[in-house]
Motif scaffolding. Structure first.
Motif, short mmCIF file in Angstrom:
data_model
loop_
_atom_site.label_atom_id
_atom_site.label_comp_id
_atom_site.label_asym_id
_atom_site.label_seq_id
_atom_site.Cartn_x
_atom_site.Cartn_y
_atom_site.Cartn_z
N UNK A 127 -23.29 11.61 -16.62
CA UNK A 127 -23.00 10.17 -18.01
C UNK A 127 -23.11 9.20 -17.79
N UNK A 128 -23.77 8.33 -18.50
CA UNK A 128 -23.33 7.30 -17.86
C UNK A 128 -23.25 6.11 -19.50
N UNK A 129 -22.14 5.08 -19.07
CA UNK A 129 -22.08 4.00 -20.08
C UNK A 129 -21.98 2.85 -19.88
N UNK A 132 -16.32 2.87 -25.55
CA UNK A 132 -15.71 3.72 -24.82
C UNK A 132 -15.08 5.18 -24.52
N UNK A 133 -14.51 4.87 -25.96
CA UNK A 133 -13.83 6.15 -26.26
C UNK A 133 -14.45 7.40 -27.07
N UNK A 134 -15.09 7.34 -27.73
CA UNK A 134 -16.39 8.49 -27.43
C UNK A 134 -16.97 9.09 -26.65
N UNK A 135 -17.49 7.52 -25.66
CA UNK A 135 -17.78 8.58 -24.96
C UNK A 135 -17.22 9.51 -23.32
N UNK A 136 -15.74 8.67 -23.38
CA UNK A 136 -15.00 9.53 -22.99
C UNK A 136 -14.56 10.85 -24.07
N UNK A 137 -14.54 10.69 -24.68
CA UNK A 137 -14.43 12.36 -25.81
C UNK A 137 -15.54 12.97 -25.69
N UNK A 138 -16.49 12.21 -25.72
CA UNK A 138 -17.83 13.78 -25.33
C UNK A 138 -17.70 14.42 -24.09
#
Length: 147
Positions: free
Chosen positions: A106-108, A116-122
Motif C-alpha cells: 500500500x502506497x501513501x 497520513x493518519x487515516x492511511x496508517x489506521x487503515x
C-alpha cells in the motif's frame, strides 16, 4: 533528503533488535514519514510504502515487512532522474501464520490529498496487523537505494 537514513535511524533509537516489536518500528517509521523533506514539486515526489510477504533474498525464505520512503530525484535540468528509496526492512522467522498472510502493498503520497493518519489506521485495521504487531523481528536493516 540526503540525510533521510540518519533521520530514520534516529527515530528507531538505540534499542536492541530483541527489545523491539513490529509496532515500535511502525511508530518510528510514521514519525519519519511525518517529517518534511525538500522534494520536487511534482506528483508522487514523496511517498511511503508498506509492504510484506515471504521472500528468499539470498538465503532461506523469511517473512519480510518493508517500510519504505521514496523520493523523486531530478537531474540538472529538473527532469526526473531516479527515485531514492529509504528502506526499513524487518525480517521474521517464517511461521505458518506469517506465510498464510501472503503478500500485500500500500502506497501513501504526501501530495495526493490523503491523510497520513487515516492511511496508517487503515493498515493497522487489517487482519495481518494483529498477527505481526507484537512480533519481534529477527533482523532490521535500514538502507537507501536508487531505483
Amino acid at each position: 533528503m540526503n540525510e533521510a537514513v540518519g533521520v530514520l535511524e534516529g527515530e528507531l533509537g538505540t534499542r536492541a533488535v530483541a527489545d523491539l516489536v513490529t509496532e515500535d518500528v511502525w511508530f518510528a517509521f510514521l514519525r519519519f514519514g511525518r517529517r518534511l523533506f525538500h522534494v520536487l514539486d511534482t506528483p508522487d515526489a514523496d511517498g511511503l510504502l508498506f509492504q510484506y510477504g515471504t521472500y528468499a533474498f539470498g538465503g532461506p525464505p523469511a517473512f519480510t515487512l518493508d517500510l519504505t520512503r521514496q523520493f523523486e530525484v531530478s537531474d540538472s535540468d529538473g527532469d526526473h532522474d531516479h527515485y531514492a528509496q529509504v528502506h526499513c526492512e524487518l525480517r521474521y522467522v517464517l511461521e505458518p501464520a506469517l506465510e498464510a498472510l501472503g503478500s500485500f502493498s500500500s502506497w501513501f503520497f504526501h501530495d495526493a490529498g490523503d491523510d497520513l493518519d487515516e492511511w496508517a489506521q487503515g493498515l493497522t485495521e487489517r487482519a495481518a496487523w494483529t498477527v505481526i504487531r507484537r512480533l519481534h523481528p529477527t533482523g532490521i536493516r535500514v538502507y537507501q537505494e536508487q531505483v
